[in-house]
Design a protein around this motif. Structure first.
Motif, PDB file in Angstrom:
ATOM      1  N   GLU A   4      38.709 -26.270  74.675  1.00 37.00           N
ATOM      2  CA  GLU A   4      39.080 -27.412  75.675  1.00 37.00           C
ATOM      3  C   GLU A   4      40.266 -27.350  76.251  1.00 37.00           C
ATOM      4  N   PHE A   5      41.306 -26.824  75.600  1.00 37.40           N
ATOM      5  CA  PHE A   5      42.591 -26.877  76.315  1.00 37.40           C
ATOM      6  C   PHE A   5      43.166 -25.366  75.909  1.00 37.40           C
ATOM      7  N   PRO A   6      42.958 -24.594  76.730  1.00 38.69           N
ATOM      8  CA  PRO A   6      43.481 -23.207  76.545  1.00 38.69           C
ATOM      9  C   PRO A   6      45.014 -23.059  76.696  1.00 38.69           C
ATOM     10  N   GLY A   7      45.312 -23.831  77.257  1.00 43.12           N
ATOM     11  CA  GLY A   7      46.882 -23.846  77.595  1.00 43.12           C
ATOM     12  C   GLY A   7      47.881 -24.351  76.295  1.00 43.12           C
ATOM     13  N   PHE A   8      47.229 -24.730  75.508  1.00 41.08           N
ATOM     14  CA  PHE A   8      47.689 -25.540  74.301  1.00 41.08           C
ATOM     15  C   PHE A   8      48.450 -24.408  73.335  1.00 41.08           C
ATOM     16  N   ASN A   9      49.535 -24.207  72.656  1.00 37.89           N
ATOM     17  CA  ASN A   9      49.847 -23.420  71.583  1.00 37.89           C
ATOM     18  C   ASN A   9      49.452 -23.636  70.238  1.00 37.89           C
ATOM     19  N   GLN A  10      49.185 -23.021  69.259  1.00 37.10           N
ATOM     20  CA  GLN A  10      48.686 -23.536  68.115  1.00 37.10           C
ATOM     21  C   GLN A  10      49.335 -24.696  67.553  1.00 37.10           C
ATOM     22  N   PHE A  11      50.611 -24.719  67.566  1.00 37.77           N
ATOM     23  CA  PHE A  11      51.332 -25.848  67.150  1.00 37.77           C
ATOM     24  C   PHE A  11      50.699 -27.192  67.951  1.00 37.77           C
ATOM     25  N   GLU A  12      50.600 -27.064  69.116  1.00 40.46           N
ATOM     26  CA  GLU A  12      50.159 -28.306  69.873  1.00 40.46           C
ATOM     27  C   GLU A  12      48.641 -28.544  69.454  1.00 40.46           C
TER      28      GLU A  12
END
Length: 517
Positions: free
Chosen positions: A410-418
Motif C-alpha cells: 500500500e505504501f511502497p515508499g515506506f522503509n521497513q522501520f516506517e
C-alpha cells in the motif's frame, strides 16, 4: 457440577504461543463472558473445546450426553442452500430417525416373525423419540423462529450465499435456537446485528437457564447477561466472579501489586549485586559476599508486568474540499432489484453521518453507490472537488500476504522501520506483523485495514461497521480519533454508545428501503 473441564492446555501457531498450561471449568448454569484483547486466542479457545482444533498439549473433557451449540463467527453457509435448508438442518438427527423408521416399515413387507418383532420394537422407540421432540411440528417451529428474527420476510427459499453479514448471523442464531442445545457457545454474536435483534438476543440470554460461554467486545451487552468473567491475558486464563466492571477493578489491582512486587525485588537484587561487587575480593567479607551470591542465585524472579500495546489512531487530514461533497438526484440503489425508493440528498463538508437500520436493507450498497463501486439502477451521484476518500470495508477478501507485505504494498515508499512503526501504532506486535493476515483474528485484521486509513491523508472517511471485532481499547481509541477528525464521515454502525458522540446526523435507512425487514 462441572460440564466442561480443560486441564493444562498449551497451544500455539509456529513460534507464537497462545496458551501456556491453561485450565478452565464450566459449571452448570454459569453465564461466562470470555474477554481479552484482539489476538489473545478467544476464538482459538472455542475451536479447541469444540474439537475443531487439536491443542498441542492438554485435556478437554465434556460431561456425558451434553448437547453443545456453537455460533461461529467464521461459519460457512454453502451456496445453493436456502434459509429453510439451514434452519431444518437443526433437526438432522430427527430426520435420520424418520428415514430409519421408513426403511424398517419397508422391510416389514417381507420378513420373518422374529424380524417383525425386532422391527416393531425399534420403530416404536423411534416413534416415541419423534413424538417427544415434536417432530411433526418442525415446520411450525421453523416459521416461528424465522418470524421472530425477521427471516420469514426475506423468504425461506432465499439462497444463504446472497445474505448480508447480519442476515447470516441471524440464520445461524435461529438454527442454534431450534437445536435447543444445553450449552451455548457464542463468538461475537452481536457483530452485524441491528439494535432490535441485539435487544432480542439480550433478553433470550438473560432468560437462558443453561450455561453459556460468550465472546463479546460489546461491554453493556456482556454485562447484562453474564455472571462470570474469564480473562485471556499473556497466555493465561483467569476467573473473576461478577461483571466486567468488577473484573477491571480487580485486574488493575493485581497488576499494581505485581508491579510493586517486581520493583521491590529489583531494588533487593541491585543491593545484593552491589554488596557482592564491593566485598567479593576482600578476605574479611568474602564469605558474606558468597552467602549473598547464593541467595541471589536461588531467588525466584518476579516477572515484569508487560503492558499490551494499545493502539493509537490519528487520521491525517488532507486539503480542504468544496462545501458540497455528495449530491444524489433520483438515486435508486440495488443489484438485480431496487433496494431503495428514489433518493435525493446532499452531504456537506464537516458532516459526520451515521447510517442505521436493520441488516440487509441497503446501507452497504448505498456506501458503494456513493463511491462508484456499484452503479445505481437509476438516478445519479455527483462527488465534489478535491475529495480524498478513505474507505473501510465491512468484509475483505482473504489475503495470503503478511501484515508487513500488506502495508508495504500500500505504501511502497515506506522503509521497513516506517512499516513496522505504522503497524505497531495500531496495537500489533512483532509476531503479528510477520504473520499472514489470514491467520490473524478478526480484530487484528481490522487493525491492519485501519493502519492503511490512518497513514493516507483524507478529507472524507467512509466506514462500514468499523467496530466489528475490535476490542475495548481499540474501540475507545477509534472513537476518540473520529471525534477529533477534521474531515467528513459517512459511517454504518449499530452501536449507539460508539457513534452518539461522533455523529452530527443519524440517517434512519428504514425510511427509504424497499426491503421488508
Amino acid at each position: 457440577m462441572s460440564i466442561l473441564n480443560v486441564e493444562h492446555l498449551t497451544h500455539g501457531f509456529g513460534d507464537r504461543a497462545i496458551f501456556d498450561d491453561v485450565s478452565f471449568r464450566l459449571l452448570k448454569g454459569e453465564h461466562i463472558g470470555l474477554v481479552g484483547a484482539n489476538g489473545e486466542g478467544k476464538s482459538t479457545f472455542m475451536s479447541i473445546i469444540t474439537g475443531k482444533l487439536q491443542p498441542d498439549e492438554g485435556k478437554i473433557e465434556w460431561a456425558k450426553n451434553i448437547s453443545v451449540g456453537y455460533l461461529d463467527q467464521h461459519a460457512v453457509l454453502e451456496k445453493g442452500m436456502t434459509i429453510e435448508d439451514v434452519l431444518k438442518s437443526a433437526f438432522d438427527k430427527l430426520f435420520k430417525l424418520e428415514a430409519r423408521a421408513n426403511e424398517l416399515y419397508l422391510k416389514m413387507g417381507d420378513c420373518t416373525e422374529e424380524e417383525m418383532a425386532e422391527y416393531m420394537e425399534e420403530t416404536g422407540t423411534i416413534q416415541e423419540l419423534l413424538d417427544s421432540h415434536d417432530f411433526y411440528m418442525i415446520d411450525a417451529k421453523v416459521s416461528e423462529v424465522a418470524r421472530a428474527l425477521g427471516l420469514l420476510d426475506l423468504g425461506l427459499d432465499h439462497d444463504v450465499s446472497e445474505l448480508s453479514g447480519g442476515q447470516r448471523t441471524k440464520v445461524l442464531l435461529a438454527k442454534l435456537l431450534l437445536e435447543k442445545p444445553e450449552i451455548l457457545l457464542l463468538d461475537e454474536p452481536t457483530n452485524y446485528l441491528d439494535e432490535e435483534h441485539i435487544v432480542w438476543l439480550q433478553r433470550y440470554l438473560q432468560d437462558y437457564e443453561n450455561a453459556f460461554i460468550l465472546i463479546s467486545h460489546d461491554i453493556p451487552f456482556l454485562d447484562s447477561v453474564i455472571n462470570i468473567i474469564y480473562h485471556m491475558y499473556d497466555h493465561t486464563l483467569s476467573r473473576y466472579v461478577g461483571d466486567y466492571s468488577h473484573f477491571e477493578e480487580v485486574f488493575e489491582a493485581k497488576k499494581a501489586q505485581a508491579e510493586a512486587a517486581f520493583n521491590r525485588q529489583q531494588k533487593e537484587i541491585a543491593e545484593l549485586e552491589d554488596f557482592i561487587a564491593r566485598n567479593k575480593s576482600r578476605i574479611a567479607t568474602r564469605n558474606m559476599a558468597m552467602s549473598r551470591k547464593k541467595k541471589l542465585d536461588k531467588m525466584e524472579r518476579v516477572e515484569k508486568v508487560h503492558e499490551k500495546p494499545k493502539p493509537v489512531f490519528n487520521f491525517q487530514y488532507s486539503t480542504t474540499p468544496g462545501k458540497f461533497l455528495v449530491e444524489a438526484k433520483g438515486l435508486v440503489i440495488g443489484y438485480d432489484e431496487a433496494l431503495s425508493s428514489s433518493l435525493d440528498f446532499t452531504i456537506e463538508r464537516g458532516q459526520k453521518i451515521v447510517l442505521t437500520g436493520a441488516n440487509g436493507i441497503g446501507k452497504t450498497t448505498l456506501l458503494k453507490s456513493i463511491l462508484g463501486i456499484i452503479k445505481p439502477l437509476s438516478g445519479r451521484v455527483e462527488l465534489g472537488d478535491k475529495m480524498d476518500i478513505g474507505y473501510f470495508e465491512q468484509e475483505t477478501p482473504e489475503s495470503d500476504t503478511t501484515c508487513l507485505e500488506e502495508i508495504w504494498n500500500e505504501f511502497p515508499g515506506f522503509n521497513q522501520f516506517e512499516v513496522r512503526s505504522a503497524l505497531a501504532s495500531c496495537g500489533l506486535t512483532s509476531q503479528h506483523i510477520e504473520s499472514k493476515i489470514k491467520v490473524l483474528s478478526g480484530g487484528e485484521q481490522a487493525k491492519v485495514r485501519l493502519c492503511k486509513l490512518i497513514n493516507r491523508p483524507s478529507n472524507v472517511l467512509v466506514l462500514d461497521e468499523p467496530t466489528n471485532h475490535l476490542d475495548v481499547d481499540a474501540k475507545e481509541e477509534l472513537k476518540r480519533a473520529l471525534i477529533e477528525y477534521r474531515g467528513t464521515i459517512i459511517m454504518v454502525c449499530h452501536e449507539p454508545l460508539f457513534y452518539e458522540d461522533i455523529a452530527t446526523d443519524v440517517w434512519d435507512c428504514t425510511k427509504w428501503t424497499t426491503r421488508i425487514y
